[in-house]
Design a protein around this motif. Structure first.
Motif, PDB file in Angstrom:
ATOM      1  N   ALA A  31      18.988   2.060  -3.214  1.00  0.00           N
ATOM      2  CA  ALA A  31      19.383   2.714  -4.472  1.00  0.00           C
ATOM      3  C   ALA A  31      20.480   3.738  -4.198  1.00  0.00           C
ATOM      4  O   ALA A  31      20.485   4.392  -3.145  1.00  0.00           O
ATOM      5  N   THR A  32      21.402   3.888  -5.146  1.00  0.00           N
ATOM      6  CA  THR A  32      22.543   4.795  -4.928  1.00  0.00           C
ATOM      7  C   THR A  32      22.741   5.807  -6.056  1.00  0.00           C
ATOM      8  O   THR A  32      23.717   6.548  -6.041  1.00  0.00           O
ATOM      9  N   ALA A  51      20.904  10.569  -2.694  1.00  0.00           N
ATOM     10  CA  ALA A  51      22.095  10.117  -3.429  1.00  0.00           C
ATOM     11  C   ALA A  51      22.449   8.668  -3.091  1.00  0.00           C
ATOM     12  O   ALA A  51      21.616   7.777  -3.232  1.00  0.00           O
ATOM     13  N   ASP A  52      23.693   8.425  -2.613  1.00  0.00           N
ATOM     14  CA  ASP A  52      24.152   7.050  -2.393  1.00  0.00           C
ATOM     15  C   ASP A  52      23.947   6.562  -0.966  1.00  0.00           C
ATOM     16  O   ASP A  52      24.564   5.579  -0.539  1.00  0.00           O
ATOM     17  N   GLY A  92       0.798  -1.220   0.000  1.00  0.00           N
ATOM     18  CA  GLY A  92       0.000   0.000   0.000  1.00  0.00           C
ATOM     19  C   GLY A  92       0.829   1.268   0.000  1.00  0.00           C
ATOM     20  O   GLY A  92       0.286   2.363  -0.199  1.00  0.00           O
ATOM     21  N   TRP A  93       2.137   1.172   0.226  1.00  0.00           N
ATOM     22  CA  TRP A  93       3.010   2.338   0.180  1.00  0.00           C
ATOM     23  C   TRP A  93       3.262   2.741  -1.274  1.00  0.00           C
ATOM     24  O   TRP A  93       3.140   1.934  -2.191  1.00  0.00           O
ATOM     25  N   THR A  94       3.643   3.992  -1.474  1.00  0.00           N
ATOM     26  CA  THR A  94       3.952   4.514  -2.808  1.00  0.00           C
ATOM     27  C   THR A  94       5.441   4.820  -2.890  1.00  0.00           C
ATOM     28  O   THR A  94       5.936   5.686  -2.152  1.00  0.00           O
ATOM     29  N   THR A  95       6.161   4.122  -3.777  1.00  0.00           N
ATOM     30  CA  THR A  95       7.574   4.415  -3.997  1.00  0.00           C
ATOM     31  C   THR A  95       7.687   5.501  -5.055  1.00  0.00           C
ATOM     32  O   THR A  95       7.295   5.300  -6.203  1.00  0.00           O
ATOM     33  N   VAL A  96       8.219   6.653  -4.658  1.00  0.00           N
ATOM     34  CA  VAL A  96       8.424   7.758  -5.592  1.00  0.00           C
ATOM     35  C   VAL A  96       9.738   7.562  -6.323  1.00  0.00           C
ATOM     36  O   VAL A  96       9.815   7.677  -7.542  1.00  0.00           O
ATOM     37  N   ASP A  97      10.787   7.258  -5.570  1.00  0.00           N
ATOM     38  CA  ASP A  97      12.099   6.907  -6.119  1.00  0.00           C
ATOM     39  C   ASP A  97      12.825   6.054  -5.095  1.00  0.00           C
ATOM     40  O   ASP A  97      12.617   6.196  -3.885  1.00  0.00           O
TER      41      ASP A  97
END
Length: 226
Positions: free
Chosen positions: A84-85, A207-208, A57-62
Motif C-alpha cells: 500500500a502507498t 506512506a509509500d 491469524g495475523w491482524t492487518t491494521v492498515d
C-alpha cells in the motif's frame, strides 16, 4: 645550566602529566556505550520465515500485506511485502502474545519509496497503541517512537541510511521500561519509557514505502497489563 636542564625536564613531565590527565578525563567508549540488556536464555524463539507459514491469524491494521516469491530471500523463497502507498502508517500484528518483555529481530528490504522507504518492528501493540523502532533508506537516522493516536519520537541515532533494495536487520529488546534498538548488528538506541507495559509484536512501514520482510524471530515473556 643545571637549573635550565631541570626546568626542561620539569616542563616535559608536566606535559606528559597533562596528556595523561586529558586521556583519563575524556569519556571512553567503554564507559559511554550502553550495556546490552538480555532476556533469560530459556525463552523459546518463534521464527517466521513466510516460506512455511503465511499470515494466517495475523491482524492487518492498515496496509496491503502479501506473501510473495522473491529471488534472494534471506530464508527460503517467500517473503512478506507491504504494497500500500497511500496510508500514513501500515501495520500488521502477529497472533502470538501478548508479551511484556521481548527480543525481536527481522530482516527487511526497502524496495522503493519516494516519500518514505522504511521498515520497522512494532512491539507492545495493544488497543491501537504501540512502540515502533524503524529505519528509513531515505534518511540518516534510526528511531524509536510511540504511537497513541499520533506518533511521537522517543529516541534517535544518526546512521548511514540503509541502502535501497538490500536486506538489513532490525532488532529490538524491551525489558521492563528499558528499550534498546539495533540496526545491522549495531546497538544504537537505549531509552527508558514505561507508558506501554504489554502487547503483541508486528511489522511497520510508512506512506509509500514498499518493503519486504523475512526471517522474523520473536522471543517473549507472555503477560498482559496488570
Amino acid at each position: 645550566m643545571h637549573r635550565v636542564n631541570i626546568s626542561r625536564r620539569g616542563l616535559f613531565r608536566a606535559a606528559l602529566a597533562a596528556l595523561g590527565a586529558y586521556g583519563v578525563s575524556r569519556p571512553g567508549t567503554a564507559r559511554t556505550a550502553p550495556m546490552e540488556i538480555k532476556l533469560p536464555d530459556n525463552i523459546l524463539a518463534d521464527r517466521v520465515d513466510f516460506d512455511t507459514r503465511g499470515t494466517e491469524g495475523w491482524t492487518t491494521v492498515d496496509g496491503q500485506w502479501v506473501v510473495e516469491d522473491m529471488p534472494g530471500a534471506p530464508v527460503g523463497k517467500r517473503v512478506l511485502v507491504q504494497r500500500a502507498t497511500r496510508n500514513q502508517f501500515n501495520v500488521i500484528v502477529a497472533p502470538t502474545g501478548p508479551f511484556t518483555d521481548v527480543d525481536v529481530s527481522v530482516k527487511f528490504d526497502p524496495l522503493s519509496g519516494r516519500e518514505d522507504a522504511s521498515g520497522g518492528i512494532v512491539f507492545r501493540f495493544n488497543d491501537g497503541k504501540y512502540y515502533v523502532v524503524r529505519a528509513n533508506a531515505l534518511e540518516g537516522n534510526f528511531r524509536l517512537y510511540y504511537y497513541d493516536r499520533g506518533r511521537r519520537e522517543l529516541a534517535s541515532a544518526s546512521v548511514k541510511a540503509p541502502a535501497l533494495a538490500q536486506w538489513h536487520t532490525i532488532r529490538v529488546v524491551a525489558l521492563g521500561d528499558h528499550i534498546q534498538g539495533w540496526l545491522d548488528g549495531a546497538l544504537l538506541l537505549a531509552h527508558r519509557d514505561s507508558r506501554f507495559k504489554s502487547g503483541r509484536v508486528g511489522l511497520w512501514t510508512k506512506a509509500d514505502s514498499i518493503t519486504a520482510f523475512d526471517d522474523l524471530t520473536i522471543r517473549g515473556v507472555t503477560g498482559s497489563h496488570p
